[in-house]
Design an enzyme around this catalytic site. Structure first.
Site, short mmCIF file in Angstrom:
data_model
loop_
_atom_site.label_atom_id
_atom_site.label_comp_id
_atom_site.label_asym_id
_atom_site.label_seq_id
_atom_site.Cartn_x
_atom_site.Cartn_y
_atom_site.Cartn_z
N ARG A 173 0.82 -1.23 0.00
CA ARG A 173 0.00 0.00 0.00
C ARG A 173 0.85 1.27 0.00
O ARG A 173 0.50 2.27 0.62
CB ARG A 173 -0.98 0.01 1.18
CG ARG A 173 -1.89 -1.20 1.26
CD ARG A 173 -2.84 -1.29 0.08
NE ARG A 173 -3.64 -2.50 0.17
CZ ARG A 173 -3.29 -3.67 -0.38
NH1 ARG A 173 -2.16 -3.77 -1.07
NH2 ARG A 173 -4.07 -4.72 -0.27
N SER A 224 -11.28 -1.30 2.92
CA SER A 224 -10.57 -1.53 4.19
C SER A 224 -10.07 -0.21 4.77
O SER A 224 -9.45 0.58 4.08
CB SER A 224 -9.38 -2.46 3.97
OG SER A 224 -9.82 -3.73 3.52
N GLU A 295 -5.47 3.24 6.14
CA GLU A 295 -5.22 3.08 4.72
C GLU A 295 -5.78 4.26 3.92
O GLU A 295 -5.29 4.61 2.86
CB GLU A 295 -5.87 1.77 4.23
CG GLU A 295 -5.47 1.38 2.83
CD GLU A 295 -5.79 -0.07 2.52
OE1 GLU A 295 -6.34 -0.32 1.45
OE2 GLU A 295 -5.49 -0.95 3.36
#
Length: 302
Positions: A173, A224, A295
């Site tokens: 990520r 998420s 995130e």
């Protein structure tokens, strides 16, 4: 701002939408007013737009499909740039050249139709190519870093350069672009492997069915919320095990279906979602000593 927008219009840079609610452009369906959203026609117009932004000292943000962003409820005193015109998708055998504004899901679907393997993970990710490269979007133990060979970017001094996979420094990520936020992704070159179309479609079908059972797809969310920590259970399990499923703040809720999703269940404000994310983060830290990494990107909260 008025003089800046007059110059944008006089230079025919592209469509301008003024005083529009950001909630229309994010998957959380929240966000305050933006002074303008600008859709540059091409790379030359984008470069000119960036020069005008610098000249007038205007705040700006590149906005893809709004699938990993949480804007505050207050007015964004700047402009949002949408690269919807940068949406080309070109196939050259097992190589794909796609514009930053192209739909990641569409690129994945078109690849599978051609029997190309490697993007199956992306068929459920509702972002643009530019956003996916920036975030190094991924799922099912794969991500953009595995398939992206090079990325064409506009630098902060208005040069167009191409970064190799190695220079993009993809990690979980994360990518080079997150550490150089003034660089703008223009296009990505992706390389895939030959595969069996029927087998690939079966994989995608199976994952879609599992996703529909395991994710709260009937409510606005941004996927998420937290990255999975190293050497520990997944974030969703950590959150569920301390009894936070179903916890609400205003109209926001920790999903009963998957604890790593926060949903806009009942006309939540951005603050409802923001406060619930931070509450969950603090609760996990207090209980496990694990500092979960968020995130999603918070925008316009300063």
């Amino acid at each position: 701002m008025k003089e800046f927008l007059r110059e944008v219009e006089s230079n025919d840079i592209g469509k301008i939408v003024k005083d529009v609610f950001i909630s229309k452009y994010t998957t959380y369906k929240v966000g305050g007013l933006a002074r303008a959203i600008i859709y540059p026609k091409n790379t030359d117009k984008l470069v000119l737009l960036c020069k005008l932004i610098k000249k007038h000292n205007i705040k700006y943000k590149i906005l893809g499909n709004g699938s990993n962003l949480l804007f505050s409820d207050k007015t964004y005193e700047g402009v949002l740039i949408k690269l919807d015109e940068f949406n080309k998708i070109e196939f050259f055998d097992n190589k794909i050249v796609c514009g930053a504004g192209a739909s990641l899901m569409k690129v994945a679907r078109e690849s599978i139709k051609r029997g190309l393997a490697g993007l199956e993970f992306a068929t459920g990710i509702p972002g643009t190519i530019g956003g996916a490269v920036y975030m190094n979007a991924g799922a099912y133990k794969s991500d953009m870093g595995y398939v992206t060979r090079s990325v064409k970017v506009l630098t902060d001094d208005f040069k167009i350069i191409t970064l190799t996979n190695e220079e993009m420094n993809f990690h979980y990520r994360s990518s080079f672009l997150q550490h150089h936020p003034n660089y703008i992704c223009l296009e990505a070159t992706i390389r895939l492997e030959k595969g069996d179309r029927n087998a690939l479609e079966e994989v995608v079908k199976d994952r879609k069915q599992r996703r529909m059972k395991s994710q709260p797809l009937n409510y606005p969310s941004a996927g998420s919320v937290f990255r999975n920590p190293e050497n520990a259970d997944p974030s969703g399990k950590l959150i569920e095990d301390i009894g936070l499923k179903g916890l609400t703040k205003g109209g926001a809720e920790v999903s009963e279906v998957h604890a790593n999703f926060i949903i806009n269940k009942n006309n939540a404000s951005a603050k409802d979602i923001h406060d619930l994310i931070l509450f969950v983060k603090d609760a996990v830290k207090d209980h496990y000593g694990i500092d979960l990494k968020i995130e999603q990107e918070f925008v316009n909260w300063e």
